[in-house]
Design a protein around this motif. Structure first.
Motif, mmCIF file in Angstrom:
data_model
loop_
_atom_site.group_PDB
_atom_site.id
_atom_site.type_symbol
_atom_site.label_atom_id
_atom_site.label_comp_id
_atom_site.label_asym_id
_atom_site.label_seq_id
_atom_site.Cartn_x
_atom_site.Cartn_y
_atom_site.Cartn_z
ATOM 1 N N ARG A 74 0.866 -1.239 -0.130
ATOM 2 C CA ARG A 74 0.023 -0.048 -0.072
ATOM 3 C C ARG A 74 0.877 1.521 -0.200
ATOM 4 N N LEU A 75 2.135 1.222 0.204
ATOM 5 C CA LEU A 75 2.954 2.350 0.306
ATOM 6 C C LEU A 75 3.844 2.295 -0.788
ATOM 7 N N GLY A 76 3.814 3.110 -1.806
ATOM 8 C CA GLY A 76 4.499 3.152 -3.184
ATOM 9 C C GLY A 76 5.358 4.254 -3.365
ATOM 10 N N PHE A 77 5.753 4.358 -4.652
ATOM 11 C CA PHE A 77 6.531 5.703 -4.812
ATOM 12 C C PHE A 77 6.245 6.416 -6.002
ATOM 13 N N GLY A 78 5.997 7.757 -6.088
ATOM 14 C CA GLY A 78 5.947 8.515 -6.973
ATOM 15 C C GLY A 78 7.025 9.052 -7.599
ATOM 16 N N ALA A 79 7.046 8.747 -8.973
ATOM 17 C CA ALA A 79 8.414 9.237 -9.693
ATOM 18 C C ALA A 79 8.357 10.566 -10.328
ATOM 19 N N MET A 80 7.394 11.433 -9.946
ATOM 20 C CA MET A 80 7.346 12.927 -10.425
ATOM 21 C C MET A 80 8.644 13.592 -10.359
ATOM 22 N N ARG A 81 9.140 13.640 -8.923
ATOM 23 C CA ARG A 81 10.369 14.505 -8.565
ATOM 24 C C ARG A 81 11.794 14.098 -8.809
ATOM 25 N N ILE A 82 11.695 12.930 -9.862
ATOM 26 C CA ILE A 82 13.053 12.502 -10.369
ATOM 27 C C ILE A 82 13.360 13.422 -11.535
ATOM 28 N N THR A 83 12.428 14.462 -11.859
ATOM 29 C CA THR A 83 12.948 15.096 -13.028
ATOM 30 C C THR A 83 13.257 16.549 -12.731
ATOM 31 N N GLY A 84 13.521 17.631 -13.534
ATOM 32 C CA GLY A 84 14.016 19.021 -13.180
ATOM 33 C C GLY A 84 12.982 19.880 -12.548
ATOM 34 N N PRO A 85 13.317 20.794 -12.398
ATOM 35 C CA PRO A 85 12.621 22.186 -11.601
ATOM 36 C C PRO A 85 11.390 22.036 -12.507
ATOM 37 N N GLY A 86 10.062 22.343 -11.730
ATOM 38 C CA GLY A 86 8.587 22.681 -12.664
ATOM 39 C C GLY A 86 8.268 21.177 -13.342
ATOM 40 N N ILE A 87 8.922 19.952 -12.800
ATOM 41 C CA ILE A 87 8.817 18.850 -13.471
ATOM 42 C C ILE A 87 8.950 18.842 -15.129
ATOM 43 N N TRP A 88 10.118 19.388 -15.169
ATOM 44 C CA TRP A 88 10.403 19.695 -16.454
ATOM 45 C C TRP A 88 11.990 19.368 -16.983
ATOM 46 N N GLY A 89 12.011 18.644 -17.937
ATOM 47 C CA GLY A 89 13.695 18.412 -17.966
ATOM 48 C C GLY A 89 14.558 17.523 -17.222
#
Length: 291
Positions: free
Chosen positions: A27-42
């Motif tokens: 039930r406790l997973g990992f969200g991979a949004m913040r392994i990118t650049g600032p603003g979820i860009w690049g």
């Protein structure tokens, strides 16, 4: 090599949930949004550090990772494959499509069926898989008939390109409309201590056995200020504010599947420590009343 910190983290302690058409995940997973650049860009500042966070998450027992084609765009999916492919048995990777990017922090719905199909094909390529475990419509595009978007998802499932299907940031009525076309396995709406606007969706998901993936689950805002309720409870329990916020989310419903994300191993380990934290009833009641 395991460490003392490994022994203190037990992701399995959070329990499991059976996602329809997919199977059992912790039930406790990992969200991979913040392994990118600032603003979820690049690109992230350090691509190898991002890969290390993913490897550490799996090492500590995470078996459910959530990403999207728009994170980067493409960067998050690419890094997941670089870090973890060939994937260990039992690891489930969810991705999403339906938002296009126009720059840092720019997000715009696009749900034309031909576009969604293209994005699924690209996600298959970037993740290096033959089938996507869980594919979620990132947003329902208001300029395209909803049934056209839902129908395309059903086609992809029938073709064997995806196993399970989900929705993101939807209402109860939108879930019901989608259920007339396909089995809704998950919904991914914002939900945390200070944003409970999707409480009705959580109630419906709980009744229907639909996995509820809260995004921004750690957010506690003013409640986590020094001397505030989250901070006080954390001190009383020998935990951290992030762990208290996540434990509250986990205890809100048995269908809850929080996916706290970070680009830092220490933050990752802190978040995963929530799996073994059980909030006393009095603490839950205080936090319920605080927002």
């Amino acid at each position: 090599m395991s460490t003392a910190n490994d022994q203190a983290i037990d992701v399995a302690a959070a329990g499991t949930f059976d996602i329809k058409d997919l199977g059992t995940v912790r039930r406790l997973g990992f969200g991979a949004m913040r392994i990118t650049g600032p603003g979820i860009w690049g690109e992230p500042a350090d691509r190898e550090a991002a890969r290390a966070v993913l490897r550490r998450a799996v090492e500590l027992g995470v078996d459910f990772i959530d990403t999207a084609d728009s994170y980067g765009p493409a960067v998050s999916e690419e890094i997941i494959a670089e870090a973890l492919h060939p994937y260990p048995a039992g690891l489930r990777i969810a991705t999403k499509a339906g938002l296009v990017r126009t720059g840092p922090d720019g997000w715009h719905p696009l749900g034309r069926p031909e576009y969604l199909r293209q994005q699924v094909e690209l996600s298959l390529r970037r993740l290096r898989v033959d089938v996507i475990d869980l594919f979620q419509l990132h947003r329902i595009d208001p300029t395209v008939p909803a049934d056209d978007q839902f129908g395309l998802l059903k086609q992809l499932q029938d073709e064997g390109k995806v196993r399970a299907l989900g929705l993101s940031q939807v209402s109860v009525d939108e879930i019901k409309a989608a259920q007339r076309v396909f089995t809704v396995a998950t919904v991914q709406n914002r939900f945390n201590l200070t944003d409970r606007s999707s409480a009705d969706v959580l109630e419906y998901a709980t009744a229907e056995g639909i996995g509820f993936i809260p995004w921004a689950p750690v957010s506690a805002g003013e409640l986590a200020r020094p001397g505030g309720p989250v901070d006080t409870i954390a001190r009383d329990l020998g935990a951290t504010p992030a762990q208290v916020a996540l434990a509250w989310v986990l205890q809100a419903s048995p269908v809850m599947l929080p996916i706290p994300g970070t680009g830092s191993i220490p933050h990752l380990e802190d978040n995963l420590g929530a799996a073994t934290l059980t909030l006393p009833a009095a603490a839950v009641a205080e936090l319920d009343a605080a927002a």
